[in-house]
Design an enzyme around this catalytic site. Structure first.
Site, PDB file in Angstrom:
ATOM      1  N   HIS A  32      21.242  22.222  -3.117  1.00  0.00           N
ATOM      2  CA  HIS A  32      21.005  21.509  -4.367  1.00  0.00           C
ATOM      3  C   HIS A  32      22.350  21.198  -5.005  1.00  0.00           C
ATOM      4  CE1 HIS A  32      18.919  19.953  -7.748  1.00  0.00           C
ATOM      5  NE2 HIS A  32      19.305  20.901  -8.578  1.00  0.00           N
ATOM      6  N   HIS A  39      22.255  18.260 -13.405  1.00  0.00           N
ATOM      7  CA  HIS A  39      21.742  17.967 -12.066  1.00  0.00           C
ATOM      8  C   HIS A  39      20.419  17.226 -12.162  1.00  0.00           C
ATOM      9  CE1 HIS A  39      19.116  21.769 -12.131  1.00  0.00           C
ATOM     10  NE2 HIS A  39      19.925  21.929 -13.162  1.00  0.00           N
ATOM     11  N   CYS A  65      19.287  14.711  -5.520  1.00  0.00           N
ATOM     12  CA  CYS A  65      20.298  15.391  -6.324  1.00  0.00           C
ATOM     13  C   CYS A  65      21.716  15.089  -5.843  1.00  0.00           C
ATOM     14  CB  CYS A  65      20.038  16.891  -6.331  1.00  0.00           C
ATOM     15  SG  CYS A  65      20.026  17.666  -4.689  1.00  0.00           S
TER      16      CYS A  65
END
Length: 259
Positions: A30, A42, A155
């Site tokens: 991530h 994010h 992301c």
């Protein structure tokens, strides 16, 4: 930073750094932008759903995840984010979700890029100055980044756009994500491998598969491909708010309808 690991101590982080943390036993990572003071911006479909596909596959992924207390208990610093989605701001601890911070590298050479066999860790593209990176990240925190898509707008795509301002305008292949590109490249190499094995034996099979994987990864990198353009974040948000909830479609509108 080196070929083997991009791990970095949290005290070494600087505002504007693109960082990532591995999830699910290194199956995926991530990504986000560190903005200082222990906070990260994010893009996500929801805590624990960063690789969500919007299909039944999500249920298999989520049910295989180990329990995480950060998803059940509201963080005293950034609040409860177990159901948050879109562009959000989290403290570093919640962003890492028990993992370690890794620094995504920019401006690497093609040789170094290919030596990092795992995608989603570096790019040939150059990063903009930290003040521009932070401006994009904070602006998108307030205005959003369109619809989440695991292959076209995830992301890593978000973090790379914040660092470079670059968007892909053709809609060919994946977006800017090196992680998605590596999975697609591996799938392509596997699909084409059986015929190569029959015609060239195991050695030729391995060499051809490796070559195809490397070539596909390099061709998909944001710093190598030609179908990219730098887009001011204000213009991007203007088009997204007008109903173009996909940055690829936004770029098509900026380039005479190409998609």
């Amino acid at each position: 930073m080196g070929v083997l690991s991009n791990k970095i101590h949290w005290q070494q982080l600087q505002p504007g750094d693109h960082i990532y943390s591995w999830r699910q036993a290194y199956i995926y990572a991530h990504h986000g932008i560190y903005i200082g003071d222990g906070m990260v911006i994010h893009f996500t479909r929801g805590a624990g759903q960063e690789i969500g596909t919007g299909t039944v596959i999500d249920r298999l992924l989520l049910t295989s995840m180990p329990p995480n207390s950060s998803l059940r208990t509201a963080c005293p610093r950034c609040g409860g984010q177990s159901r948050s989605h879109g562009v959000i701001s989290s403290c570093l601890n919640c962003f890492l979700s028990g993992g370690d911070p890794y620094l995504f590298e920019y401006g690497v050479s093609p040789v170094f890029f290919l030596a990092k066999a795992r995608g989603g860790t570096c790019t040939l593209a150059q990063s903009d100055p930290p003040e521009q990176v932070l401006h994009r990240a904070l602006f998108l925190l307030e205005n959003g980044f369109g619809n989440y898509n695991i292959f076209k707008n995830n992301c890593e795509d978000f973090a790379i756009y914040c660092k470079t301002g670059l968007l892909v305008f053709t809609g060919i292949g994946v977006g800017r994500s090196g992680q998605a590109a590596s999975y697609m490249a591996a799938a392509g190499a596997l699909v084409s491998s059986p015929l190569r094995f029959l015609t060239a034996g195991f050695g030729g099979f391995a060499l051809a598969g490796c070559g195809m994987y490397c070539a596909s990864r390099l061709a998909s990198d944001i710093g190598y491909r030609q179908d990219v353009v730098k887009v001011p974040v204000e213009r991007l948000v203007m088009d997204l708010s007008s109903g173009l909830n996909d940055p690829v479609k936004t770029l098509a509108s900026l380039n005479g309808g190409r998609s």
